[in-house]
Design a protein around this motif. Structure first.
Motif, PDB file in Angstrom:
ATOM      1  N   SER A  53       1.956  -9.404  -7.487  1.00  8.20           N
ATOM      2  CA  SER A  53       1.282 -10.058  -6.361  1.00  8.20           C
ATOM      3  C   SER A  53       2.140  -9.990  -5.106  1.00  8.20           C
ATOM      4  CB  SER A  53       0.979 -11.511  -6.718  1.00  8.20           C
ATOM      5  OG  SER A  53       0.273 -12.141  -5.712  1.00  8.20           O
ATOM      6  N   ASN A  55       4.349  -7.663  -4.487  1.00  6.99           N
ATOM      7  CA  ASN A  55       4.281  -6.261  -4.056  1.00  6.99           C
ATOM      8  C   ASN A  55       2.987  -5.977  -3.297  1.00  6.99           C
ATOM      9  OD1 ASN A  55       6.733  -5.759  -5.265  1.00  6.99           O
ATOM     10  ND2 ASN A  55       5.853  -4.793  -7.073  1.00  6.99           N
ATOM     11  N   ILE A  56       1.888  -6.532  -3.788  1.00  6.13           N
ATOM     12  CA  ILE A  56       0.591  -6.317  -3.130  1.00  6.13           C
ATOM     13  C   ILE A  56       0.619  -6.907  -1.726  1.00  6.13           C
ATOM     14  CG2 ILE A  56      -1.845  -6.999  -3.170  1.00  6.13           C
ATOM     15  CD1 ILE A  56      -1.737  -6.623  -6.235  1.00  6.13           C
ATOM     16  N   ILE A  59       2.626  -4.593   0.438  1.00  4.97           N
ATOM     17  CA  ILE A  59       1.875  -3.379   0.771  1.00  4.97           C
ATOM     18  C   ILE A  59       0.791  -3.685   1.801  1.00  4.97           C
ATOM     19  CG2 ILE A  59       0.271  -1.659  -0.169  1.00  4.97           C
ATOM     20  CD1 ILE A  59       1.961  -1.836  -2.789  1.00  4.97           C
ATOM     21  N   ARG A  60       0.129  -4.822   1.660  1.00  6.90           N
ATOM     22  CA  ARG A  60      -0.883  -5.210   2.655  1.00  6.90           C
ATOM     23  C   ARG A  60      -0.255  -5.348   4.032  1.00  6.90           C
ATOM     24  NH1 ARG A  60      -4.161  -9.903  -0.593  1.00  6.90           N
ATOM     25  NH2 ARG A  60      -5.359  -8.504  -1.935  1.00  6.90           N
ATOM     26  N   GLU A  62       2.412  -3.789   5.063  1.00  4.07           N
ATOM     27  CA  GLU A  62       2.724  -2.432   5.502  1.00  4.07           C
ATOM     28  C   GLU A  62       1.474  -1.722   6.029  1.00  4.07           C
ATOM     29  OE1 GLU A  62       4.572   1.600   3.437  1.00  4.07           O
ATOM     30  OE2 GLU A  62       4.870  -0.335   2.464  1.00  4.07           O
ATOM     31  N   ILE A  63       0.366  -1.893   5.341  1.00  4.63           N
ATOM     32  CA  ILE A  63      -0.898  -1.282   5.775  1.00  4.63           C
ATOM     33  C   ILE A  63      -1.345  -1.879   7.109  1.00  4.63           C
ATOM     34  CG2 ILE A  63      -3.370  -1.113   5.246  1.00  4.63           C
ATOM     35  CD1 ILE A  63      -2.544  -0.827   2.275  1.00  4.63           C
ATOM     36  N   ILE A  94      -3.049   3.655   0.782  1.00  2.00           N
ATOM     37  CA  ILE A  94      -4.066   3.005  -0.045  1.00  2.00           C
ATOM     38  C   ILE A  94      -4.029   3.553  -1.474  1.00  2.00           C
ATOM     39  CG2 ILE A  94      -6.545   2.680  -0.384  1.00  2.00           C
ATOM     40  CD1 ILE A  94      -5.496   1.028   1.905  1.00  2.00           C
ATOM     41  N   LYS A  97      -0.069   3.529  -3.198  1.00  2.00           N
ATOM     42  CA  LYS A  97       0.640   2.260  -3.301  1.00  2.00           C
ATOM     43  C   LYS A  97      -0.287   1.118  -3.719  1.00  2.00           C
ATOM     44  CE  LYS A  97       4.616   2.872  -0.313  1.00  2.00           C
ATOM     45  NZ  LYS A  97       5.339   2.287   0.810  1.00  2.00           N
ATOM     46  N   LYS A  98      -1.227   0.777  -2.840  1.00  2.00           N
ATOM     47  CA  LYS A  98      -2.032  -0.408  -3.078  1.00  2.00           C
ATOM     48  C   LYS A  98      -2.894  -0.290  -4.328  1.00  2.00           C
ATOM     49  CE  LYS A  98      -4.947  -3.802  -0.856  1.00  2.00           C
ATOM     50  NZ  LYS A  98      -5.637  -4.117  -2.085  1.00  2.00           N
ATOM     51  N   GLU A 101      -0.859  -0.781  -7.539  1.00  2.60           N
ATOM     52  CA  GLU A 101      -0.474  -2.179  -7.750  1.00  2.60           C
ATOM     53  C   GLU A 101      -1.690  -3.026  -8.124  1.00  2.60           C
ATOM     54  OE1 GLU A 101       2.659  -3.642  -7.855  1.00  2.60           O
ATOM     55  OE2 GLU A 101       3.275  -1.552  -7.833  1.00  2.60           O
ATOM     56  N   ASP A 102      -2.842  -2.736  -7.524  1.00  2.00           N
ATOM     57  CA  ASP A 102      -4.062  -3.458  -7.884  1.00  2.00           C
ATOM     58  C   ASP A 102      -4.432  -3.201  -9.344  1.00  2.00           C
ATOM     59  OD1 ASP A 102      -4.357  -4.631  -5.404  1.00  2.00           O
ATOM     60  OD2 ASP A 102      -5.785  -3.137  -4.663  1.00  2.00           O
TER      61      ASP A 102
END
Length: 189
Positions: A53, A55-56, A59-60, A62-63, A94, A97-98, A101-102
């Motif tokens: 979570s 990490n997510i 990443i969000r 970063e996006i 997307i 990475k994302k 992790e999702d």
């Protein structure tokens, strides 16, 4: 979750165990062993969920940062015809990475739900099976079997709530540490 909810759940767990021991100590110890294994497994899964979570969220961020920078520099992107570069970089963020992790988070959530189902459905059935063996040997009555079954069902709630509270605390602390890092970096600028 607050300390009061944890205290109530611990009290509920201890009281239920004491009631079960009145009926059969051996069966209670077997069930406690299964609950301990389930609790530790749920706790390990919850810890990994908190890490994923975090990490997510990273990443969000970063996006979002990439999108903001892309929008702010649109006046350079268009004349240089670099739309494809930014599109590919966004797609990589997307997809590589994302999305990964999702998927990990979904897998861990499935494991968590399975372990919770184990506590809710299988544990009472195991207790009834052991009760039936003990009843066939004349060591338990039908009333005791029903009481143990009902009490075993009551054990899942405190175990689940306690594991959830530890997981939520871990996630909140990880996010808090991440926010502290951001605030320190922004204050240094």
């Amino acid at each position: 979750m607050g300390w009061l909810i944890r205290l109530i759940q611990i009290f509920s767990l201890v009281f239920t165990i004491i009631m079960m021991m009145r009926y059969n100590v051996l069966l209670t110890l077997i069930i406690l062993g299964l609950i301990a294994v389930s609790f530790l497994t749920i706790n390990i899964i919850a810890k990994k969920q908190a890490e994923v979570s975090e990490n997510i969220f990273s990443i969000r961020g970063e996006i979002n940062q990439f999108l903001i920078e892309s929008i702010q520099s649109i006046s350079l992107i268009k004349p240089l015809r670099k739309e494809k570069y930014f599109k590919d970089k966004f797609k990589t963020l997307i997809d590589n990475k994302k999305f990964k992790e999702d998927k990990r988070y979904s897998f861990l959530l499935g494991l968590y739900v399975s372990m919770t189902a184990l506590l809710i459905m299988i544990l009472p059935l195991v207790s009834v099976g052991v009760d039936a063996v003990l009843a066939s040997k004349g060591k338990m009555t039908v009333g005791s079997i029903l009481s143990i079954y009902a009490l075993t069902g009551q054990l899942q709630e405190p175990v689940r709530v306690l594991a959830d509270s530890f997981n939520q605390e871990r996630t909140a602390m990880a996010l808090s540490n991440r926010l502290k890092e951001k605030v320190v970096v922004e204050n240094q600028l």
